[in-house]
Design an enzyme around this catalytic site. Structure first.
Site, short mmCIF file in Angstrom:
data_model
loop_
_atom_site.label_atom_id
_atom_site.label_comp_id
_atom_site.label_asym_id
_atom_site.label_seq_id
_atom_site.Cartn_x
_atom_site.Cartn_y
_atom_site.Cartn_z
N CYS A 115 -1.98 -2.30 7.80
CA CYS A 115 -1.97 -3.26 6.68
C CYS A 115 -0.75 -4.17 6.68
O CYS A 115 -0.84 -5.32 6.25
CB CYS A 115 -2.12 -2.51 5.36
SG CYS A 115 -3.77 -1.78 5.22
N LYS A 138 -6.73 -4.91 -3.05
CA LYS A 138 -7.36 -5.56 -1.89
C LYS A 138 -8.37 -4.63 -1.24
O LYS A 138 -8.12 -3.44 -1.09
CB LYS A 138 -6.28 -6.00 -0.90
CG LYS A 138 -5.45 -4.87 -0.30
CD LYS A 138 -4.33 -5.44 0.56
CE LYS A 138 -3.51 -4.38 1.25
NZ LYS A 138 -4.20 -3.52 2.20
N ASP A 149 0.79 -1.25 0.00
CA ASP A 149 0.00 0.00 0.00
C ASP A 149 0.82 1.30 0.00
O ASP A 149 0.44 2.27 0.67
CB ASP A 149 -0.97 0.01 1.19
CG ASP A 149 -1.96 -1.14 1.16
OD1 ASP A 149 -1.87 -1.99 0.25
OD2 ASP A 149 -2.83 -1.21 2.05
N1 TIU Z 1 -2.65 0.42 4.24
C1 TIU Z 1 -3.10 0.70 5.46
O1 TIU Z 1 -2.40 0.56 6.47
N2 TIU Z 1 -4.39 1.21 5.55
C2 TIU Z 1 -4.80 2.07 6.53
O2 TIU Z 1 -5.95 2.49 6.56
N3 TIU Z 1 -3.85 2.46 7.45
C3 TIU Z 1 -3.98 3.38 8.42
O3 TIU Z 1 -3.08 3.49 9.25
N4 TIU Z 1 -5.05 4.17 8.43
#
Ligand code: TIU
Length: 222
Positions: A162, A129, A24
């Site tokens: 994530c 995802k 991500d």
């Molecule tokens: N990729 C991921 O960690 N999604 C989130 O929403 N992370 C946050 O820390 N908000």
């Protein structure tokens, strides 16, 4: 076989059965006007991970390791976004709202794509995802099986969300998950530190923790 210095102990890995997984590293989390900032976070805290990720990405490409990028996001009709996720909290913009990089956290929008510094090559795998973990409702597990992967070198954001969810999912599925600590970041530095400690505590209850420098050293010995 390369030996990677790590905590709580070093780990041997077969390059042909190892994947670099970059979680991500999307504009929605790292750039102004995206999902991360809409939640009230200081997005500058995630920049620390970009240069180390670029270094390991280059090294993995040179070693011809399988490279997998993930992107959190939802279908334009939001059919894969649980209402409980959309309605959560008091964000300045919700998932699906229009922001400066297009609709927030929606697949195909500029904000949902990977940051230019780490942009995937055409031959690399990109997993879209809907959840925090890379295994949930995706083809990620099938890709790993197809390539007979046993070890995941995990980078990305955010450490305790994530990255952690994916490592926990992977660990339960029998993958040896190594988190490259300096290649990860959080909007909460204390959660980043605690997240890494949680992985390596208790003899490596979820996996191992290493870093970009140690990976480069391991790959240089090949
Ligand atoms: N990729 C991921 O960690 N999604 C989130 O929403 N992370 C946050 O820390 N908000």
């Amino acid at each position: 076989m390369p030996k990677l210095a790590a905590q709580p102990q070093s780990i041997d890995f077969d390059i042909a059965r190892t994947a670099l997984v970059i979680i991500d590293m999307q504009r929605d989390f790292l750039e102004p006007g995206g999902f991360g900032e809409s939640l009230g976070n200081d997005i500058s805290l995630l920049r620390n991970a970009v240069a180390p990720c670029a270094v390991v990405l280059e090294a993995a490409r040179a070693a011809e390791m399988l490279v997998i990028h993930t992107r959190e996001g939802h279908l334009p009709d939001l059919s894969d976004a649980p209402p409980s996720k959309i309605s959560r909290g008091q964000p300045s913009k919700r998932i699906g709202d229009i922001g400066p990089m297009g609709r927030i956290l929606i697949r195909g929008e500029p904000g949902q794509d990977i940051i230019p510094e780490l942009y995937p090559l055409p031959n690399e795998v990109v997993i879209d995802k809907p959840g925090k973990g890379a295994f949930y409702a995706t083809e990620f597990g099938d890709v790993l099986k197809k390539h007979a992967i046993e070890t995941l070198l995990v980078c990305g954001v955010t450490t305790e969300v994530c990255v952690h969810t994916t490592v926990r999912e992977g660990n339960d599925r029998g993958y040896r998950c190594v988190v490259l600590g300096d290649c990860c970041a959080s909007y909460f530095p204390e959660f980043h530190e605690a997240g890494l400690r949680m992985v390596r505590a208790q003899g490596g209850i979820f996996g191992w923790v290493s870093n970009s420098r140690q990976l480069l050293t391991a790959l240089a010995d090949v």
